[in-house]
Scaffold this motif. Structure first.
Motif, PDB file in Angstrom:
ATOM      1  N   SER A   6       6.400  17.757 -43.561  1.00 41.18           N
ATOM      2  CA  SER A   6       5.725  17.811 -44.870  1.00 41.18           C
ATOM      3  C   SER A   6       4.286  17.315 -44.763  1.00 41.18           C
ATOM      4  CB  SER A   6       6.480  16.974 -45.897  1.00 41.18           C
ATOM      5  OG  SER A   6       7.733  17.540 -46.156  1.00 41.18           O
ATOM      6  N   LEU A   7       4.062  16.280 -43.963  1.00 44.48           N
ATOM      7  CA  LEU A   7       2.715  15.752 -43.793  1.00 44.48           C
ATOM      8  C   LEU A   7       1.818  16.777 -43.096  1.00 44.48           C
ATOM      9  CD1 LEU A   7       3.324  11.995 -42.872  1.00 44.48           C
ATOM     10  CD2 LEU A   7       2.801  13.000 -45.096  1.00 44.48           C
ATOM     11  N   GLU A   8       2.374  17.527 -42.162  1.00 41.05           N
ATOM     12  CA  GLU A   8       1.591  18.569 -41.486  1.00 41.05           C
ATOM     13  C   GLU A   8       1.255  19.699 -42.454  1.00 41.05           C
ATOM     14  OE1 GLU A   8      -0.141  18.719 -38.609  1.00 41.05           O
ATOM     15  OE2 GLU A   8       0.443  16.616 -38.556  1.00 41.05           O
ATOM     16  N   LYS A   9       2.180  20.024 -43.359  1.00 40.79           N
ATOM     17  CA  LYS A   9       1.886  21.030 -44.388  1.00 40.79           C
ATOM     18  C   LYS A   9       0.774  20.520 -45.300  1.00 40.79           C
ATOM     19  CE  LYS A   9       6.421  23.201 -44.515  1.00 40.79           C
ATOM     20  NZ  LYS A   9       7.646  23.397 -45.288  1.00 40.79           N
ATOM     21  N   LEU A  10       0.823  19.229 -45.606  1.00 37.95           N
ATOM     22  CA  LEU A  10      -0.220  18.637 -46.447  1.00 37.95           C
ATOM     23  C   LEU A  10      -1.571  18.655 -45.733  1.00 37.95           C
ATOM     24  CD1 LEU A  10       1.836  15.757 -48.058  1.00 37.95           C
ATOM     25  CD2 LEU A  10       0.721  17.635 -49.272  1.00 37.95           C
ATOM     26  N   ARG A  11      -1.572  18.525 -44.408  1.00 36.63           N
ATOM     27  CA  ARG A  11      -2.824  18.616 -43.641  1.00 36.63           C
ATOM     28  C   ARG A  11      -3.459  19.986 -43.875  1.00 36.63           C
ATOM     29  NH1 ARG A  11      -5.239  16.540 -38.917  1.00 36.63           N
ATOM     30  NH2 ARG A  11      -3.421  15.278 -38.404  1.00 36.63           N
ATOM     31  N   GLU A  74      -8.808  11.955 -41.821  1.00 30.35           N
ATOM     32  CA  GLU A  74      -8.981  10.897 -40.822  1.00 30.35           C
ATOM     33  C   GLU A  74      -7.735  10.016 -40.738  1.00 30.35           C
ATOM     34  OE1 GLU A  74     -12.553   8.690 -41.653  1.00 30.35           O
ATOM     35  OE2 GLU A  74     -13.821  10.473 -41.456  1.00 30.35           O
ATOM     36  N   ARG A  75      -7.144   9.684 -41.913  1.00 29.73           N
ATOM     37  CA  ARG A  75      -5.919   8.878 -41.912  1.00 29.73           C
ATOM     38  C   ARG A  75      -4.778   9.640 -41.243  1.00 29.73           C
ATOM     39  NH1 ARG A  75      -7.634   8.064 -47.115  1.00 29.73           N
ATOM     40  NH2 ARG A  75      -5.860   9.150 -48.042  1.00 29.73           N
ATOM     41  N   LEU A  76      -4.726  10.955 -41.451  1.00 25.45           N
ATOM     42  CA  LEU A  76      -3.713  11.779 -40.779  1.00 25.45           C
ATOM     43  C   LEU A  76      -3.893  11.682 -39.263  1.00 25.45           C
ATOM     44  CD1 LEU A  76      -3.448  14.976 -42.960  1.00 25.45           C
ATOM     45  CD2 LEU A  76      -1.513  13.834 -41.898  1.00 25.45           C
ATOM     46  N   ASP A  77      -5.133  11.798 -38.804  1.00 27.64           N
ATOM     47  CA  ASP A  77      -5.422  11.738 -37.370  1.00 27.64           C
ATOM     48  C   ASP A  77      -5.041  10.386 -36.768  1.00 27.64           C
ATOM     49  OD1 ASP A  77      -6.400  14.328 -37.496  1.00 27.64           O
ATOM     50  OD2 ASP A  77      -8.515  13.710 -37.600  1.00 27.64           O
ATOM     51  N   ARG A  78      -5.201   9.309 -37.566  1.00 22.19           N
ATOM     52  CA  ARG A  78      -4.866   7.958 -37.081  1.00 22.19           C
ATOM     53  C   ARG A  78      -3.389   7.623 -37.273  1.00 22.19           C
ATOM     54  NH1 ARG A  78      -9.558   6.413 -40.232  1.00 22.19           N
ATOM     55  NH2 ARG A  78      -8.129   5.476 -41.704  1.00 22.19           N
ATOM     56  N   GLY A  79      -2.655   8.506 -37.962  1.00 24.17           N
ATOM     57  CA  GLY A  79      -1.239   8.245 -38.227  1.00 24.17           C
ATOM     58  C   GLY A  79      -1.008   7.284 -39.380  1.00 24.17           C
ATOM     59  N   GLU A  80      -2.011   7.100 -40.230  1.00 27.80           N
ATOM     60  CA  GLU A  80      -1.922   6.177 -41.360  1.00 27.80           C
ATOM     61  C   GLU A  80      -1.745   6.899 -42.693  1.00 27.80           C
ATOM     62  OE1 GLU A  80      -5.587   4.055 -41.119  1.00 27.80           O
ATOM     63  OE2 GLU A  80      -5.104   3.152 -39.186  1.00 27.80           O
ATOM     64  N   TYR A  81      -1.775   8.207 -42.680  1.00 26.31           N
ATOM     65  CA  TYR A  81      -1.688   8.999 -43.918  1.00 26.31           C
ATOM     66  C   TYR A  81      -0.303   8.850 -44.526  1.00 26.31           C
ATOM     67  CZ  TYR A  81      -1.718  13.081 -47.009  1.00 26.31           C
ATOM     68  OH  TYR A  81      -1.644  13.915 -48.091  1.00 26.31           O
ATOM     69  N   GLY A  82      -0.276   8.760 -45.849  1.00 21.80           N
ATOM     70  CA  GLY A  82       1.002   8.683 -46.551  1.00 21.80           C
ATOM     71  C   GLY A  82       1.521   7.267 -46.724  1.00 21.80           C
ATOM     72  N   VAL A  99      -1.414  14.912 -55.382  1.00 24.55           N
ATOM     73  CA  VAL A  99      -2.751  14.411 -55.045  1.00 24.55           C
ATOM     74  C   VAL A  99      -2.772  14.176 -53.530  1.00 24.55           C
ATOM     75  CG1 VAL A  99      -4.499  12.630 -55.528  1.00 24.55           C
ATOM     76  CG2 VAL A  99      -2.822  13.231 -57.279  1.00 24.55           C
ATOM     77  N   PRO A 100      -3.047  15.227 -52.742  1.00 21.25           N
ATOM     78  CA  PRO A 100      -2.947  15.107 -51.286  1.00 21.25           C
ATOM     79  C   PRO A 100      -3.849  14.046 -50.664  1.00 21.25           C
ATOM     80  CG  PRO A 100      -3.140  17.407 -51.926  1.00 21.25           C
ATOM     81  CD  PRO A 100      -3.376  16.587 -53.156  1.00 21.25           C
ATOM     82  N   HIS A 101      -4.908  13.656 -51.354  1.00 21.44           N
ATOM     83  CA  HIS A 101      -5.808  12.639 -50.796  1.00 21.44           C
ATOM     84  C   HIS A 101      -5.524  11.242 -51.358  1.00 21.44           C
ATOM     85  CE1 HIS A 101      -8.091  13.040 -54.541  1.00 21.44           C
ATOM     86  NE2 HIS A 101      -8.055  14.340 -54.353  1.00 21.44           N
ATOM     87  N   ALA A 102      -4.347  11.059 -51.971  1.00 26.75           N
ATOM     88  CA  ALA A 102      -3.987   9.766 -52.562  1.00 26.75           C
ATOM     89  C   ALA A 102      -3.958   8.677 -51.487  1.00 26.75           C
ATOM     90  CB  ALA A 102      -2.628   9.854 -53.249  1.00 26.75           C
ATOM     91  N   ARG A 103      -4.472   7.510 -51.844  1.00 27.94           N
ATOM     92  CA  ARG A 103      -4.499   6.362 -50.930  1.00 27.94           C
ATOM     93  C   ARG A 103      -3.481   5.299 -51.335  1.00 27.94           C
ATOM     94  NH1 ARG A 103     -10.103   6.372 -48.626  1.00 27.94           N
ATOM     95  NH2 ARG A 103      -9.578   4.341 -47.795  1.00 27.94           N
ATOM     96  N   GLU A 104      -2.962   5.439 -52.572  1.00 26.53           N
ATOM     97  CA  GLU A 104      -2.045   4.430 -53.112  1.00 26.53           C
ATOM     98  C   GLU A 104      -0.812   5.108 -53.689  1.00 26.53           C
ATOM     99  OE1 GLU A 104      -5.360   1.535 -55.150  1.00 26.53           O
ATOM    100  OE2 GLU A 104      -4.940   3.448 -56.092  1.00 26.53           O
ATOM    101  N   CYS A 105       0.279   4.377 -53.685  1.00 27.92           N
ATOM    102  CA  CYS A 105       1.465   4.858 -54.390  1.00 27.92           C
ATOM    103  C   CYS A 105       1.153   4.809 -55.880  1.00 27.92           C
ATOM    104  CB  CYS A 105       2.693   4.012 -54.037  1.00 27.92           C
ATOM    105  SG  CYS A 105       2.622   2.308 -54.628  1.00 27.92           S
ATOM    106  N   ILE A 106       1.968   5.450 -56.676  1.00 26.44           N
ATOM    107  CA  ILE A 106       1.683   5.535 -58.113  1.00 26.44           C
ATOM    108  C   ILE A 106       1.712   4.159 -58.773  1.00 26.44           C
ATOM    109  CG2 ILE A 106       4.033   6.024 -58.907  1.00 26.44           C
ATOM    110  CD1 ILE A 106       0.871   7.732 -60.208  1.00 26.44           C
ATOM    111  N   GLY A 107       2.603   3.279 -58.329  1.00 31.36           N
ATOM    112  CA  GLY A 107       2.680   1.932 -58.904  1.00 31.36           C
ATOM    113  C   GLY A 107       1.403   1.142 -58.670  1.00 31.36           C
TER     114      GLY A 107
END
Length: 135
Positions: A6-11, A74-82, A99-107
């Protein structure tokens, strides 16, 4: 493994959106640069000015989204995405799809919004601003 797929699809979604934003931003920029001619009619001049302002604001919004997408890639490349940057928990795929570029969970995102909109937050920014001006 399903999350990784799923993360690769999001990429791919992020890259497509990035390409679309770049094309759109280039079009907006060319529109802004192409408005150098002066209109003889006052109403046309006003309309051109309003349109230029709208194009400028749209370009600014697109630029911010483009920067957020670049950071997500960049976060995907570093393995930090999601992963939520606030609490460190995985961001649900439903949020990332929305929101594919989200940096935070909804909470955490809601908490940040509450802090920004709380009257005390505005007061502390005013105080900080006053202190830096007076120093």
């Amino acid at each position: 493994m399903a999350r990784k797929d799923s993360l690769e699809k999001l990429r791919k979604i992020l890259q497509k959106r990035r390409d679309a934003l770049v094309r759109s931003a280039l079009g907006d920029l060319s529109l802004l640069q192409g408005k150098a001619n002066k209109s003889a009619d006052v109403l046309d001049a006003v309309a051109d000015t309003v349109q230029s302002e709208l194009n400028s604001q749209l370009l600014e919004v697109e630029s911010r989204e483009l920067a957020a997408i670049d950071q997500a890639i960049e976060r995907l490349d570093r393995g930090e995405y999601g992963t939520c940057e606030e609490c460190g928990k995985p961001i649900p795929l439903t949020r990332l799809r929305a929101v594919p570029h989200a940096r935070e969970c909804i909470g955490c995102h809601r908490l940040a919004e509450q802090r920004r909109s709380h009257p005390a937050a505005h007061m502390s920014r005013m105080i900080d601003s006053y202190q830096t001006d007076g120093a």
